[in-house]
Design a protein around this motif. Structure first.
Motif, PDB file in Angstrom:
ATOM      1  N   ARG A  95      -0.129  44.105 141.422  1.00  0.00           N
ATOM      2  CA  ARG A  95      -0.515  42.687 141.375  1.00  0.00           C
ATOM      3  C   ARG A  95       0.680  41.837 140.945  1.00  0.00           C
ATOM      4  N   GLY A  96       1.425  42.331 139.968  1.00  0.00           N
ATOM      5  CA  GLY A  96       2.595  41.597 139.482  1.00  0.00           C
ATOM      6  C   GLY A  96       3.699  41.480 140.514  1.00  0.00           C
TER       7      GLY A  96
ATOM      8  N   MET B 289       4.715  45.788 156.055  1.00  0.00           N
ATOM      9  CA  MET B 289       3.451  45.194 155.603  1.00  0.00           C
ATOM     10  C   MET B 289       3.438  45.113 154.079  1.00  0.00           C
ATOM     11  N   ASP B 290       2.844  44.045 153.563  1.00  0.00           N
ATOM     12  CA  ASP B 290       2.810  43.821 152.122  1.00  0.00           C
ATOM     13  C   ASP B 290       2.206  45.001 151.368  1.00  0.00           C
ATOM     14  N   ASP B 291       1.083  45.531 151.850  1.00  0.00           N
ATOM     15  CA  ASP B 291       0.432  46.612 151.108  1.00  0.00           C
ATOM     16  C   ASP B 291       1.296  47.869 151.055  1.00  0.00           C
ATOM     17  N   VAL B 292       2.081  48.126 152.084  1.00  0.00           N
ATOM     18  CA  VAL B 292       2.981  49.287 152.086  1.00  0.00           C
ATOM     19  C   VAL B 292       4.129  49.048 151.099  1.00  0.00           C
TER      20      VAL B 292
ATOM     21  N   TYR C 125       4.701  51.257 147.689  1.00  0.00           N
ATOM     22  CA  TYR C 125       5.992  51.932 147.517  1.00  0.00           C
ATOM     23  C   TYR C 125       6.645  51.534 146.190  1.00  0.00           C
ATOM     24  N   ALA C 126       6.788  50.235 145.978  1.00  0.00           N
ATOM     25  CA  ALA C 126       7.477  49.748 144.778  1.00  0.00           C
ATOM     26  C   ALA C 126       6.679  50.088 143.516  1.00  0.00           C
ATOM     27  N   GLY C 127       5.365  49.886 143.560  1.00  0.00           N
ATOM     28  CA  GLY C 127       4.528  50.164 142.388  1.00  0.00           C
ATOM     29  C   GLY C 127       4.526  51.635 142.026  1.00  0.00           C
ATOM     30  N   THR C 128       4.380  52.493 143.023  1.00  0.00           N
ATOM     31  CA  THR C 128       4.364  53.938 142.774  1.00  0.00           C
ATOM     32  C   THR C 128       5.716  54.413 142.231  1.00  0.00           C
ATOM     33  N   ALA C 129       6.782  53.891 142.788  1.00  0.00           N
ATOM     34  CA  ALA C 129       8.118  54.258 142.302  1.00  0.00           C
ATOM     35  C   ALA C 129       8.298  53.814 140.853  1.00  0.00           C
ATOM     36  N   TYR C 130       7.885  52.596 140.543  1.00  0.00           N
ATOM     37  CA  TYR C 130       8.040  52.053 139.194  1.00  0.00           C
ATOM     38  C   TYR C 130       7.249  52.879 138.177  1.00  0.00           C
ATOM     39  N   VAL C 131       5.986  53.132 138.470  1.00  0.00           N
ATOM     40  CA  VAL C 131       5.157  53.924 137.557  1.00  0.00           C
ATOM     41  C   VAL C 131       5.712  55.347 137.428  1.00  0.00           C
ATOM     42  N   GLY C 132       6.176  55.905 138.537  1.00  0.00           N
ATOM     43  CA  GLY C 132       6.755  57.246 138.499  1.00  0.00           C
ATOM     44  C   GLY C 132       7.982  57.334 137.616  1.00  0.00           C
ATOM     45  N   VAL C 133       8.827  56.327 137.673  1.00  0.00           N
ATOM     46  CA  VAL C 133      10.029  56.326 136.832  1.00  0.00           C
ATOM     47  C   VAL C 133       9.647  56.123 135.371  1.00  0.00           C
ATOM     48  N   ILE C 134       8.662  55.281 135.102  1.00  0.00           N
ATOM     49  CA  ILE C 134       8.195  55.097 133.718  1.00  0.00           C
ATOM     50  C   ILE C 134       7.667  56.429 133.177  1.00  0.00           C
ATOM     51  N   GLU C 135       6.873  57.113 133.985  1.00  0.00           N
ATOM     52  CA  GLU C 135       6.346  58.430 133.585  1.00  0.00           C
ATOM     53  C   GLU C 135       7.482  59.397 133.280  1.00  0.00           C
ATOM     54  N   TRP C 136       8.443  59.480 134.188  1.00  0.00           N
ATOM     55  CA  TRP C 136       9.577  60.376 134.001  1.00  0.00           C
ATOM     56  C   TRP C 136      10.322  60.034 132.715  1.00  0.00           C
ATOM     57  N   TRP C 137      10.588  58.748 132.508  1.00  0.00           N
ATOM     58  CA  TRP C 137      11.347  58.287 131.347  1.00  0.00           C
ATOM     59  C   TRP C 137      10.632  58.669 130.049  1.00  0.00           C
ATOM     60  N   ILE C 138       9.328  58.428 130.008  1.00  0.00           N
ATOM     61  CA  ILE C 138       8.554  58.734 128.806  1.00  0.00           C
ATOM     62  C   ILE C 138       8.444  60.238 128.591  1.00  0.00           C
ATOM     63  N   ARG C 139       8.119  60.980 129.646  1.00  0.00           N
ATOM     64  CA  ARG C 139       7.979  62.436 129.515  1.00  0.00           C
ATOM     65  C   ARG C 139       9.306  63.120 129.184  1.00  0.00           C
TER      66      ARG C 139
ATOM     67  N   THR D 163      17.567  46.846 139.621  1.00  0.00           N
ATOM     68  CA  THR D 163      18.408  46.942 140.816  1.00  0.00           C
ATOM     69  C   THR D 163      17.628  47.560 141.968  1.00  0.00           C
ATOM     70  N   LEU D 164      16.897  48.628 141.684  1.00  0.00           N
ATOM     71  CA  LEU D 164      16.121  49.299 142.738  1.00  0.00           C
ATOM     72  C   LEU D 164      14.980  48.430 143.260  1.00  0.00           C
ATOM     73  N   LEU D 165      14.284  47.747 142.368  1.00  0.00           N
ATOM     74  CA  LEU D 165      13.186  46.883 142.796  1.00  0.00           C
ATOM     75  C   LEU D 165      13.697  45.682 143.590  1.00  0.00           C
ATOM     76  N   GLU D 166      14.822  45.161 143.191  1.00  0.00           N
ATOM     77  CA  GLU D 166      15.415  44.042 143.935  1.00  0.00           C
ATOM     78  C   GLU D 166      15.755  44.461 145.364  1.00  0.00           C
ATOM     79  N   ARG D 167      16.218  45.675 145.534  1.00  0.00           N
ATOM     80  CA  ARG D 167      16.515  46.200 146.874  1.00  0.00           C
ATOM     81  C   ARG D 167      15.245  46.415 147.697  1.00  0.00           C
ATOM     82  N   SER D 168      14.179  46.800 147.026  1.00  0.00           N
ATOM     83  CA  SER D 168      12.935  47.154 147.721  1.00  0.00           C
ATOM     84  C   SER D 168      12.049  45.960 148.052  1.00  0.00           C
ATOM     85  N   LEU D 169      11.980  45.035 147.128  1.00  0.00           N
ATOM     86  CA  LEU D 169      11.055  43.915 147.308  1.00  0.00           C
ATOM     87  C   LEU D 169      11.776  42.746 147.941  1.00  0.00           C
TER      88      LEU D 169
END
Length: 182
Positions: free
Chosen positions: A122-123, A139-142, A146-160, A176-182
């Motif tokens: 949503r953000g 497409m916006d939903d794709v 992509y960006a949301g899953t990558a972001y949450v995945g990196v947060i998970e990795w960082w915390i774990r 940097t990565l989100l700027e490239r993707s979005l």
């Protein structure tokens, strides 16, 4: 706005801390109200004064964190990616026990990851670059998935991984990565 009694806030905080601590030791399904009461050093009845059951307690705890992250979205959109993400990573660091427990959970609270992803998607919705032409065929939903899953995945990795990099470094990398993707 009505000011809440500090004793109530202290009790609720104690109960929330107790449930998170217990979740580091055993599955949420195996945690009882008595376990929570014992850990928080309150009577069972005190829990029911504040929450319907352990599920309500957990849900309110999750909602409080998602609300806090959502409140950051309000002003973060006006900043560049790196400056916007630093407070998020600082928040994850400050609340390490909660996020590490919730993201590692396989029991009932496993839906937390899904809710966190939906919140970030949503953000990101208003951040998709349509002016430069680089996302014209996407497409916006794709893009959001992509960006949301990558972001949450990196947060998970960082915390774990025990947060091997400071929040500012993570914000720079992810920004940097989100700027490239979005």
């Amino acid at each position: 706005m009505v000011k809440m009694d500090r004793r109530i806030l202290k009790t609720q905080e104690s109960l929330k801390n107790a449930v998170v601590e217990l979740m580091t030791e055993k599955s949420f399904d195996h945690i009882t109200i008595q376990d929570i009461a014992d850990r928080a050093n309150v009577n069972r009845g005190t829990i029911y004064l504040h929450y319907q059951d352990k599920f309500d307690l957990l849900d309110q705890l999750i909602e409080a964190h998602l609300h806090e992250l959502g409140a950051m979205d309000e002003w973060a959109c006006d900043l560049d990616w790196v400056d916007a993400l630093v407070p998020y990573f600082e928040y994850f660091e400050k609340n390490y026990l909660f996020f590490s427990t919730m993201l590692a959970s396989t029991g009932v609270p496993s839906s937390f990851r899904t809710r966190l992803l939906a919140s970030f998607m949503r953000g990101f919705k208003g951040e998709i670059d349509r002016e430069s032409g680089r996302n014209t065929d996407l497409m916006d939903d794709v893009i959001l998935q992509y960006a949301g899953t990558a972001y949450v995945g990196v947060i998970e990795w960082w915390i774990r991984s025990g947060m091997p990099y400071p929040p500012r470094v993570m914000a720079k990398q992810i920004g940097t990565l989100l700027e490239r993707s979005l």
